[in-house]
Write an enzyme that holds these catalytic residues in place. Structure first.
Site, PDB file in Angstrom:
ATOM      1  N   LYS A 439       0.562  -1.359   0.184  1.00 47.47           N
ATOM      2  CA  LYS A 439       0.090   0.347   0.110  1.00 47.47           C
ATOM      3  C   LYS A 439       0.945   1.511  -0.218  1.00 47.47           C
ATOM      4  CE  LYS A 439      -3.819  -2.726   1.314  1.00 47.47           C
ATOM      5  NZ  LYS A 439      -4.794  -2.506   2.539  1.00 47.47           N
ATOM      6  N   TRP A 444      -2.798   0.466  -4.092  1.00 49.85           N
ATOM      7  CA  TRP A 444      -2.026  -1.103  -4.882  1.00 49.85           C
ATOM      8  C   TRP A 444      -0.983  -1.174  -5.007  1.00 49.85           C
ATOM      9  CZ3 TRP A 444      -6.521  -4.268  -2.427  1.00 49.85           C
ATOM     10  CH2 TRP A 444      -7.581  -3.847  -1.198  1.00 49.85           C
TER      11      TRP A 444
END
Ligand code: ADP
Length: 543
Positions: A439, A444
């Site tokens: 993250k 992501w």
């Protein structure tokens, strides 16, 4: 208004009854633990399973008791599954690849009463029997001649038990919702957890697996499950093959390339299934020996992602269709199979391979969606990736003894722990494990995608990407690399290679070279251990 059809409990004994009655002469071939290849039929398996059930009942095994197996894929192990469930008990597959302490923990947690084991596992059992006082005794899956001298308490000989048992034993009947099988997940975090299959879930799951767009086993198929019966319910094959009347070839303890090839060839296997590492060994053997695969039509590969070269080699070089499958112990285990849809056959080779490299479409009875961290459903556009959730009649509702707490949300969805995309055609693609996704600044980064691209570098044998804490971005990717033997790629060299292939902000902040990357008992990269190994590591960008 209620329907007016019969209430016919979906018990697994109906599967072997069907096989014996309508496919009684169909062969079950085993490479035995003792060595030679032996042949019997579904009629034999049925008859011996009944004797096995009678013998277990004679040993005091009662409905709901748990009976463990520690065994390779053989006809005796198959008989044991049907014998145990036919006696109303629960088969519990112990995984010999785990550490003895783990096996002892699992056998104790499951409250195993008896263990049916191959002679090859006697040393492991001798080591752990004192830690498992609940186990009353051990049945060794062999004949008198091959019974080893052993210090195991109450060590009995399977063939002797069977010879003395009632051949007319009637299956214990009962509720289809009753427990039939138990398999522990390997538990990368915390203790292993038990997934308890019911008769109903096993039967429904096998029916779904035999769908024409899934495994599609038929009475003409010759099936060799190389995937062990102790791994994730044998991918349903111990039920789907007899249900279809397919000839079954069981490879026993020898899973190396040459041994697997020998059975594929001599038994004319048309369908087989295993994890990528098994196929790596087979492909290597084929190349070294110059052998071909004239009989093999389809190979199911799952457990971890199929590498592109493996798919291309099977399809192009050997003319074998690859079915990429995804699933988990908690799903009985099959979730998706990558069978092409109407019109896709007309696509070019590369495009077809591109679709087949995705993990595939849900088999009937599996529902699936992806959500973000807040639980909002994401688009099925093949781009958005999020937590993969599933539900269905062969999906776990809770672990044995409530271990790990409540598993399902209010609508019955189970968190798979995988991160995935779903495209408009329904093909799902794993992009990461939830706990491994990196993250970075709220966005992501897929560790798996980076790893797949990195291993395309000629000097890299294996790659793992983990997130390292970063003061500005939360986490940034670190690429850990095992170089190919004799090669010495530089950090800059590797980063240049990646720079052309990934978005700028996906580029790892550093590359480190190691001799070895840690793996789990089932061959997956152990990210947890790797993260511990690099716990004190500081990224150059964070210094
Ligand atoms: P274990 O192998 O740890 O005993 P499972 O077999 O239940 O346990 O593992 C399930 C997990 O394996 C899935 O959640 C997924 O992360 C991974 N997996 C299974 N099949 C595939 C696949 N085809 N591609 C990528 N990952 C896969």
């Amino acid at each position: 208004m209620q329907g007016l059809m019969q209430d016919w409990p979906l018990r697994v004994s109906t599967v072997i009854d069907h096989a014996a009655r309508y496919h009684g002469e169909r062969e079950v071939v085993t490479r035995t633990v003792e060595g030679p290849v032996e042949r019997c039929t579904y009629r034999d398996v049925h008859g011996r399973a009944r004797r096995c059930a009678a013998a277990l009942a004679g040993l005091g095994v009662r409905e709901g008791d748990v009976v463990a197996t520690l065994a390779w894929n053989t006809h005796r192990h198959l008989e044991a599954w049907y014998g145990i469930t036919g006696a109303g008990a629960v088969y519990h597959t112990l995984n010999p690849r785990l550490f003895p302490e783990q096996i002892a923990y699992i056998a104790g947690h499951a409250e195993d009463r008896w263990v049916l084991a191959d002679t090859s596992f006697v040393p492991i059992l001798e080591q752990l029997q004192d830690a498992c006082p609940g186990i009353e005794g051990f049945v060794l899956l062999t004949d008198r001649q091959h019974m080893p001298a052993t210090g195991l308490r109450n060590a009995l000989c399977y063939e002797e038990l069977l010879a003395d048992a009632d051949p007319d034993f009637a299956w214990i009947q009962g509720d289809e919702g009753a427990a039939a099988g138990l398999c522990y997940t390997s538990g990368t975090t915390g203790n292993p957890k038990g997934v308890l299959y019911s008769h109903r879930s096993n039967v429904l799951h096998s029916l779904a697996c035999n769908g024409a767009d899934a495994l599609a086993l038929t009475s003409r198929t010759v099936v060799m499950p190389v995937v062990p019966m102790f791994h994730a319910n044998a991918w349903s094959i111990a039920f789907s093959a007899p249900m279809a009347g397919a000839k079954l070839v069981l490879p026993g303890p020898r899973l190396d390339g040459a041994s697997v090839y020998e059975l594929l060839d001599t038994e004319r296997v048309s369908f087989t299934a295993a994890v990528p590492t098994v196929w790596l060994m087979l492909l290597q053997h084929l190349e070294e020996s110059g052998s071909e695969l004239p009989y093999l039509q389809r190979v199911v590969i799952g457990g971890s992602a199929v590498p592109r070269v493996m798919m291309e080699t099977f399809e192009k070089r050997y003319g074998v269709e690859v079915l990429h499958a995804w699933g988990m112990t908690e799903m009985s285990p099959l979730g998706t199979v990558g069978v092409l849809k109407a019109g896709m056959d007309a696509l070019g080779f590369d495009e077809r391979i591109g679709i087949k490299l995705k993990q595939g479409r849900p088999i009937y009875s599996v529902e699936m969606k992806i959500v973000d961290d807040a639980g909002r459903e994401l688009a099925r556009d093949g781009e958005a990736f999020g937590h993969l959730l599933v539900r269905g009649p062969a999906v776990v509702s809770e672990y044995l003894k409530g271990e790990g707490g409540a598993l399902l949300d209010d609508e019955g969805w189970f968190q798979t722990g995988d991160v995935a995309t779903i495209d408009p055609e329904g093909f799902m693609q794993i992009t990461d494990r939830s706990k491994d996704v990196i993250k970075s600044g709220g966005e992501w980064i897929s560790s798996i995608e980076l790893e797949n691209i990195a291993v395309g570098h000629p000097g890299i044998a294996e790659a793992a990407v983990i997130g390292i804490a970063h003061p500005k971005w939360d986490e940034r990717p670190l690429l850990v690399v095992v170089p190919v033997e004799g090669a010495a790629p530089s950090r800059e060299d590797v980063l240049d290679f990646l720079r052309d292939r990934v978005a700028r902000w996906w580029l790892p902040d550093d590359v480190v070279f190691v001799d070895e990357i840690p793996h789990t008992a089932t061959g997956k990269i152990q990210k947890l251990t790797l993260r511990e190994q690099f716990a004190d590591y500081r990224l150059p960008t964070a210094r």
